[in-house]
Design an enzyme around this catalytic site. Structure first.
Site, PDB file in Angstrom:
ATOM      1  N   SER A   6       0.792  -1.190   0.011  1.00 46.16           N
ATOM      2  CA  SER A   6       0.137   0.114   0.038  1.00 46.16           C
ATOM      3  C   SER A   6       0.792   1.188   0.100  1.00 46.16           C
ATOM      4  O   SER A   6       0.497   2.264  -0.782  1.00 46.16           O
ATOM      5  CB  SER A   6      -1.112  -0.063   1.225  1.00 46.16           C
ATOM      6  OG  SER A   6      -1.866  -1.008   1.130  1.00 46.16           O
ATOM      7  N   HIS A  18       0.215   4.809   4.188  1.00 49.36           N
ATOM      8  CA  HIS A  18      -0.113   5.384   2.950  1.00 49.36           C
ATOM      9  C   HIS A  18       0.130   6.629   2.969  1.00 49.36           C
ATOM     10  O   HIS A  18       0.719   7.181   1.843  1.00 49.36           O
ATOM     11  CB  HIS A  18      -1.681   5.451   3.047  1.00 49.36           C
ATOM     12  CG  HIS A  18      -2.532   4.047   3.122  1.00 49.36           C
ATOM     13  ND1 HIS A  18      -3.934   3.951   3.427  1.00 49.36           N
ATOM     14  CD2 HIS A  18      -1.863   2.682   2.957  1.00 49.36           C
ATOM     15  CE1 HIS A  18      -4.102   2.657   3.105  1.00 49.36           C
ATOM     16  NE2 HIS A  18      -3.140   1.943   3.114  1.00 49.36           N
TER      17      HIS A  18
END
Length: 525
Positions: A298, A349
Site C-alpha cells: 500500500s 499510506h
C-alpha cells in the site's frame, strides 16, 4: 472585398494563435467555420472560440451566442476547465443591418455568481486591425498576426488550404507529443512486481497462513520490536506480503493500473526508484505511527499516487485533461477510508504518498530537469527520514505491541511449543508494566503455565502469586498453584489453594480429585 477574404484572415489568425503563440486546438469544425482553442500558456487559462460567419440580422448573432454558450459548457467539462472564461470571437464580412451591439461584449455567466463568463466579440472585416489589436494585448500575444496583402495572392484557395493544413498538422503534432509523454516506458517492472507478490502470497499460504500473525512476522512483516532490534530489512520485505486474499487482490489491481501508468510516464528505472523509496518511507512512517504488525504494497502504491501528483504539478493542464480528477477523487476516497477505518495503516499510506512525490521530484520526468528543486527535495527527504526514525525509536512499547506478543505466545502454547512461546510472555512482563496492564493478569497466568510445563516450578509459583495479588478469587490460578505446590512437595500450601478453588466450585471433579490426593499425602507425612 468578398467572403473569401474573410476566410483568409480567419485562417491567418487561427494559424498565428496555434503555430506562433502556442495555443492548443480543442476542436475544428468539419467545414472549418469555427475552431475552439485552449489558451494554456499561463493562468488564468481560457477557452477561445474563433468563427467566421455571415450575419445579416442581429437575431443570427443572438442564436450563435446561445449555441456557443451551450457548446462551451460541454467543452469546458471535456478539457477540465470548468472555471475558465470563454471568449467567442466572430469574423464577419459585414455588420448586421440592424442593431446588434447589445448582444456583444456582454458577459454571460456560467455560474450564478457571475464568474467564469462567456464574452462575444464581433469583428467586421473592415475593422480587423482596430478590434483585434486590443485583443492581442489582452491575450498577451507576442505579436500581431501577419496579414498578407490580398492582391498579391495568386491562388487564394491554395493559400487557405496551406493555412488549414498547417493548423491541423500543428494540432496533430501536439497531440502526438502529449501521447508520447504517457508512453515513454513499458510496464515491465510492474508486471514483475505483480508476479513476485503473487509468488510470495502462495509461499506464505503454503507454509502457514497470510492471516496468521506469526507466519507474517516469520516471512518479514513490519513488526516494530524486531526493527528496534536491528531487522531493518523488514521495511522492504513487508512490501511483498499481503494479509488475506482480498488485500492481495485490491493491492494487485491498484498496482496494475497505477504502477503501469507511472512506469509508462517515468520509465522503468525511474519507476523502480520511485516505488522502493515510496514503499520504504511508507514503512518508516508506519514504524513511527503504527505499532501493529503490518504488510502490503500500500505504501508503494500510494507512492504511485504521489508520482502522478508530481506529474500533475509539472504538466498541470495535461494532467487535468486526462486523468487528473479521477486520480484526485480516488486518492481522496482512499485517504478518507484510512482515517475512518482504525485497522488501515494510514501512516504507511501518507508516508508512501509523500515518498512517491519526493522520489519523483528527485528523478524528475524524462527530458525535464530542475536541478534546484532536486537539491531542495533531497535535503527535505533526508531530514524527514531521520526525523521519523528518531521519533520512532523514541517511542515506548505500548499495549498494541504487547497484545501482538501475547497473541504470538498463545499460538505457540496452543501448539504445545512452550520453549518458543515463553520469550513472548517474558518480553511483556519485563517491559513497561503500566502499558501492559490490560493483559498483565493473563500474561502472568500463561507464563506460569508454560514454566510449570517446563518444570520451572519456583518461577511458576512466583507468577501465580502475582496473578492472585491482582485477582484473589481466580479459581484456576488457585488450582494451578496447588499443582505447583504438589510438585514442590509443599502439601499444606497445596491444600490451602485447592480449598480456595473448591470454595468457588465445590462440585468440580478435577478439584475434588486433587483434594483427595493432597489429603493422602498429608496423612503419610
Amino acid at each position: 472585398m468578398n467572403k473569401l477574404d474573410v476566410i483568409i484572415r480567419y485562417w491567418e489568425i487561427v494559424n498565428h494563435l496555434i503555430n506562433h503563440e502556442g495555443m492548443r486546438v480543442i476542436y475544428i469544425h468539419k467545414n472549418g467555420e469555427e475552431v475552439w482553442m485552449e489558451d494554456d500558456r499561463k493562468e488564468p487559462f481560457q477557452i477561445i472560440r474563433l468563427a467566421q460567419k455571415d450575419f445579416d440580422w442581429s437575431r443570427d448573432v443572438k442564436v450563435d451566442i446561445k449555441n456557443t454558450y451551450e457548446q462551451a459548457k460541454l467543452i469546458r467539462k471535456r478539457v477540465g476547465l470548468r472555471s475558465a472564461n470563454v471568449i467567442n470571437v466572430i469574423l464577419s464580412p459585414y455588420e448586421p443591418v440592424d442593431s446588434y451591439k447589445e448582444f456583444i461584449n456582454q458577459p454571460l455567466p456560467f455560474t450564478a455568481g457571475g464568474k467564469h463568463q462567456q464574452r462575444t466579440i464581433l469583428i467586421p472585416y473592415d475593422k480587423i486591425q482596430s478590434i483585434f489589436f486590443p485583443l492581442a494585448t489582452e491575450w498577451n500575444l507576442k505579436d500581431m498576426p501577419s496579414f498578407l496583402p490580398l492582391p498579391s495572392l495568386e491562388d487564394e484557395g491554395n493559400y487557405i488550404r496551406s493555412l488549414r493544413y498547417s493548423v491541423q498538422n500543428a494540432s496533430e503534432m501536439r497531440h502526438e507529443q502529449e501521447r508520447k509523454i504517457f508512453m515513454f516506458g513499458k510496464p515491465i517492472f510492474t508486471y514483475l512486481l505483480l508476479a513476485l507478490i503473487m509468488i510470495m502470497f502462495t509461499i506464505v499460504e503454503y507454509y502457514g497462513s497470510s492471516q496468521d500473525v506469526a507466519t507474517l512476522i516469520e516471512f518479514g512483516a513490519k513488526f516494530n520490536p524486531y526493527i528496534h532490534e536491528g531487522e531493518w530489512w523488514r521495511f522492504f520485505s513487508s512490501m511483498f506480503l499481503h494479509i488475506g486474499f482480498l488485500h492481495l487482490m485490491m493491492n494487485s489491481l491498484a498496482l496494475y493500473f497505477l504502477g503501469s501508468a507511472v512506469e509508462r510516464i517515468f520509465g522503468t528505472f525511474r519507476f523502480i526508484f520511485i516505488y522502493f523509496l515510496a514503499g520504504f518511507l511508507g514503512s518508516v512512517a508506519s514504524f513511527a505511527f503504527n505499532e501493529q504488525v503490518s504488510a502490503g504494497a500500500s505504501g508503494a502504491i500510494f507512492g504511485c499516487f504521489g508520482a502522478l501528483l508530481y506529474f500533475g504539478l509539472i504538466h498541470r493542464r495535461l494532467f487535468f485533461r486526462t486523468m487528473g480528477m479521477n486520480v484526485l477523487v480516488i486518492l481522496a476516497i482512499n485517504l478518507a477510508f484510512g482515517f475512518l477505518v482504525p485497522m488501515v495503516d494510514n501512516g504507511a499510506h501518507i508516508g508512501g504518498l509523500v515518498g512517491g512525490f519526493v522520489a519523483s521530484a528527485i528523478v524528475g520526468l524524462p527530458k525535464h530537469k530542475i536541478i534546484k528543486m532536486k537539491i531542495i527535495v533531497i535535503v527535505f527527504t533526508i531530514i524527514s527520514f531521520f526525523g521519523l526514525l528518531s521519533y520512532a525509536y523514541s517511542q515506548e512499547e505500548s499495549i498494541q505491541t504487547y497484545a501482538v506478543f501475547y497473541q504470538l505466545g498463545q499460538e505457540h502454547v496452543q501448539n504445545d511449543e512452550y520453549e518458543e512461546g515463553k520469550p513472548y510472555f517474558e518480553r511483556i512482563v519485563s517491559g513497561n508494566l503500566i502499558s501492559a496492564e490490560p493483559i498483565l493478569t493473563e500474561t502472568y497466568f500463561t507464563l506460569s503455565y508454560i514454566q510449570a510445563q517446563l518444570g520451572e516450578y519456583e518461577d511458576a509459583r512466583e507468577n501465580l502469586l502475582k496473578v492472585l495479588e491482582r485477582e484473589p478469587d481466580l479459581q484456576d490460578a488457585h488450582y494451578n498453584l496447588s499443582l505447583v505446590y504438589l510438585e514442590l512437595m509443599q502439601y499444606e500450601d497445596a491444600y490451602e489453594h485447592i480449598q480456595r478453588a473448591l470454595a468457588e466450585s465445590p462440585n468440580d471433579d478435577k478439584y475434588l480429585q486433587i483434594m483427595r490426593q493432597i489429603n493422602e499425602l498429608l496423612k503419610k507425612d
